[in-house]
Design an enzyme around this catalytic site. Structure first.
Site, PDB file in Angstrom:
ATOM      1  N   VAL A   1      -9.493  -1.079  -4.826  1.00  0.00           N
ATOM      2  CA  VAL A   1      -9.714  -1.274  -3.159  1.00  0.00           C
ATOM      3  C   VAL A   1     -10.584  -0.097  -2.902  1.00  0.00           C
ATOM      4  O   VAL A   1     -10.291   1.094  -2.816  1.00  0.00           O
ATOM      5  CB  VAL A   1      -8.295  -0.950  -2.355  1.00  0.00           C
TER       6      VAL A   1
ATOM      7  N   TYR B   1       0.989  -1.126  -0.047  1.00  0.00           N
ATOM      8  CA  TYR B   1       0.114   0.237  -0.009  1.00  0.00           C
ATOM      9  C   TYR B   1       0.799   1.286  -0.043  1.00  0.00           C
ATOM     10  O   TYR B   1       1.598   1.473   0.820  1.00  0.00           O
ATOM     11  CB  TYR B   1      -0.944  -0.135   0.964  1.00  0.00           C
TER      12      TYR B   1
ATOM     13  N   LYS C   1      -1.240  -1.333  -4.240  1.00  0.00           N
ATOM     14  CA  LYS C   1      -2.360  -0.455  -3.939  1.00  0.00           C
ATOM     15  C   LYS C   1      -1.933   0.964  -3.972  1.00  0.00           C
ATOM     16  O   LYS C   1      -1.037   1.601  -3.298  1.00  0.00           O
ATOM     17  CB  LYS C   1      -3.140  -0.446  -2.640  1.00  0.00           C
TER      18      LYS C   1
END
Length: 310
Positions: free
Chosen positions: A208, A138, A166
């Site tokens: 996401v 992330y 992400k």
């Protein structure tokens, strides 16, 4: 390790709580069941939206164990990893692997904002080496201070269980830069709700999703439109969706999205202190955005198979 086929909508779900701040695992599971029925291909618990940092270590592990049992293999179950230290991150991933979790979304150490890539990469590598499970990295430099650039993603490519990214820098140029540097080495997800159409055009593998957890069918329908390159329909739908998607990019995104979840009958707005429920003019403003979206919500096919034929 075989690379998992992570793609599509992996919503970051809220952690449902009671008014006193205690965990409501049954309510969290009910919401997760509803998301699975909408057609998502994975669910992420205990991300930033899941108030990871507000939970005690034992609460995190109890929640993950309960959600693994609730989902029962229907889609991959991931947990955010947002521990304060590298040692705690390693301990957490090992514990969750023993619980038979499917994978992780790995964040940097959340109380330490470092501009030094050497430190950021060392943290990510150490956590990855502590588990054999697949990991989504992330990257959110705006919120977390660590910036994993496309060049740094290329450096991390030799760690086999890093399988997805992400990318939440807010710079959509990076999607193409990542592809040019590492090809299809990673599944690329966006984590910025109000850039999802722009990112989809550039060729992402997944999303996401945040705000869309309050509108599961609409969220999935929109995603399917992008998968089938129905850009005119997607653009029109995006104009309805965008006020809701903007809720994901505010400092109070947890309160905003939990309020949307409540207004749609999928949970409650209660958060854990220091977060407080919205009040006054701010609450009225956010409620208006949510209520306007509910009153004007378009009719969408419920099944993914029929989504692009509608």
């Amino acid at each position: 390790m075989k690379k998992p086929c992570w793609h599509g909508v992996f919503p970051a779900i809220t952690t449902q709580m009671r008014k006193d701040g205690s965990l409501d695992l049954d309510a969290t599971a009910r919401h997760a069941h509803r998301l699975v029925r909408s057609g998502v291909t994975g669910i992420i618990f205990l991300g930033s939206l899941g108030e990871n940092q507000s939970l005690a270590p034992d609460e995190k592990r109890r929640l993950i164990q309960a959600m693994i049992e609730a989902i029962d293999g229907r889609v991959p179950v991931l947990s955010g990893v947002a521990e304060a230290s590298t040692a705690e991150a390693c301990r957490y991933v090992q514990d969750c692997e023993r619980l038979r979790l499917d994978g992780f979304m790995l964040m940097p150490p959340m109380i330490y904002k470092s501009p030094d890539p050497r430190e950021s990469l060392a943290h990510f590598r150490a956590a990855a080496r502590a588990t054999g499970l697949p990991i989504m990295i992330y990257n959110n430099p705006i919120s977390y201070g660590h910036d994993i650039t496309p060049e740094l993603f290329a450096e991390l490519a030799d760690q086999k269980n890093f399988v997805a990214l992400k990318e939440s820098s807010g710079n959509t140029r990076r999607i193409t830069d990542i592809r040019n540097l590492v090809g299809d080495r990673y599944a690329v997800f966006t984590g910025v709700d109000d850039l999802v159409l722009e990112c989809a055009i550039l060729g992402i593998d997944g999303w996401v999703a945040g705000s869309g957890i309050a509108f599961p069918d609409e969220n999935q329908y929109f995603w399917e439109l992008t998968r089938h390159c129905e850009w005119d329909k997607a653009r029109e739908f995006y104009r309805w969706f965008i006020p809701l998607l903007h809720l994901d990019t505010h400092l109070k995104f947890v309160q905003y999205i939990k309020l949307a979840v409540q207004e749609c009958g999928l949970g409650a707005e209660w958060t854990r202190a220091p977060r407080l429920p919205l009040a006054g003019a701010e609450r009225k403003q956010i409620l208006k955005i949510i209520d306007d979206a509910i009153s004007s919500r378009p009719s969408v096919p419920r099944s993914r198979a029929s989504a692009v034929r509608g």
